[in-house]
Design a protein around this motif. Structure first.
Motif, PDB file in Angstrom:
ATOM      1  N   PHE A  16      60.009-134.374  -0.780  1.00  0.00           N
ATOM      2  CA  PHE A  16      61.155-134.267  -1.711  1.00  0.00           C
ATOM      3  C   PHE A  16      62.429-134.733  -1.086  1.00  0.00           C
ATOM      4  N   GLN A  17      62.647-134.378   0.443  1.00  0.00           N
ATOM      5  CA  GLN A  17      63.894-134.805   0.917  1.00  0.00           C
ATOM      6  C   GLN A  17      63.868-136.212   0.942  1.00  0.00           C
ATOM      7  N   ASN A  18      62.831-136.842   1.638  1.00  0.00           N
ATOM      8  CA  ASN A  18      62.724-138.151   1.676  1.00  0.00           C
ATOM      9  C   ASN A  18      62.956-139.021   0.460  1.00  0.00           C
ATOM     10  N   GLY A  19      62.504-138.620  -0.698  1.00  0.00           N
ATOM     11  CA  GLY A  19      62.541-138.938  -2.052  1.00  0.00           C
ATOM     12  C   GLY A  19      63.945-139.016  -2.413  1.00  0.00           C
ATOM     13  N   ARG A  20      64.761-138.124  -2.219  1.00  0.00           N
ATOM     14  CA  ARG A  20      66.093-137.768  -2.535  1.00  0.00           C
ATOM     15  C   ARG A  20      66.824-138.808  -1.776  1.00  0.00           C
ATOM     16  N   HIS A  21      66.624-139.215  -0.242  1.00  0.00           N
ATOM     17  CA  HIS A  21      67.415-140.089   0.170  1.00  0.00           C
ATOM     18  C   HIS A  21      67.055-141.520  -0.132  1.00  0.00           C
ATOM     19  N   ILE A  22      66.135-141.888  -0.379  1.00  0.00           N
ATOM     20  CA  ILE A  22      65.543-143.079  -0.596  1.00  0.00           C
ATOM     21  C   ILE A  22      66.283-143.382  -2.118  1.00  0.00           C
ATOM     22  N   ALA A  37      57.385-135.422  -5.611  1.00  0.00           N
ATOM     23  CA  ALA A  37      57.062-134.676  -4.436  1.00  0.00           C
ATOM     24  C   ALA A  37      56.306-133.421  -4.639  1.00  0.00           C
ATOM     25  N   LEU A  38      56.594-132.804  -5.699  1.00  0.00           N
ATOM     26  CA  LEU A  38      56.120-131.380  -5.928  1.00  0.00           C
ATOM     27  C   LEU A  38      54.702-131.466  -6.395  1.00  0.00           C
ATOM     28  N   LEU A  39      54.170-132.647  -6.878  1.00  0.00           N
ATOM     29  CA  LEU A  39      52.929-132.696  -7.703  1.00  0.00           C
ATOM     30  C   LEU A  39      51.805-133.684  -7.221  1.00  0.00           C
ATOM     31  N   HIS A  40      52.609-134.221  -6.101  1.00  0.00           N
ATOM     32  CA  HIS A  40      51.514-135.498  -5.759  1.00  0.00           C
ATOM     33  C   HIS A  40      50.250-134.817  -4.933  1.00  0.00           C
TER      34      HIS A  40
END
Length: 147
Positions: A16-22, A37-40
């Protein structure tokens, strides 16, 4: 499955954090990235090899759409692709899907694997690992700058 394991809650939070940054840097759809992020890994049957877990996660996402979250049809297609193929090593996709895949791959340090730029999709993720200088992959990417 053990939600405290390698594919559990802590991993989801880092993705989740990585995804937000990218997503911010790449102008990706954060709604899709957050849901990815929450479901994968929610449909994993074990911590080892489970090649169908992405497909099952996509089916699960479809089953809770409209109950737990709302997405447009286009957003749902992106989420479906990101979930279904996130463990297949692909790099060619829409920027939102690429962001999802990179957010997950950037957390390979949890299992002692340092991410490879060749297997990442976005320039933001590639820059993050190129700037990484720690020799302990378990510390990565928390200390990494995404800018």
């Amino acid at each position: 499955m053990n939600h405290q394991g390698y594919h559990g809650f802590q991993h989801w939070a880092r993705v989740f954090q990585n995804g937000r940054h990218i997503a911010k840097a790449e102008n990706a759809n954060t709604k899709v990235v957050d849901l990815f992020a929450l479901l994968h890994d929610t449909q994993r049957r074990n911590e080892n090899r489970d090649p169908q877990h992405g497909y099952r996660a996509a089916k699960y996402a479809h089953s809770i759409r409209g109950k737990w979250f709302d997405l447009s049809n286009k957003e749902m297609r992106l989420l479906d692709e990101a979930l279904t193929y996130h463990s297949n090593g692909y790099t060619d996709a829409d920027i939102t899907v690429q962001t999802c895949w990179d957010a997950d791959r950037l957390d390979l340090g949890r299992v002692g694997i340092q991410p490879s730029a060749k297997k990442l999709c976005t320039q933001t993720a590639k820059n993050a690992i190129n700037n990484y200088c720690s020799t302990d992959p378990r510390l990565w990417p928390a200390s990494t700058s995404y800018n």
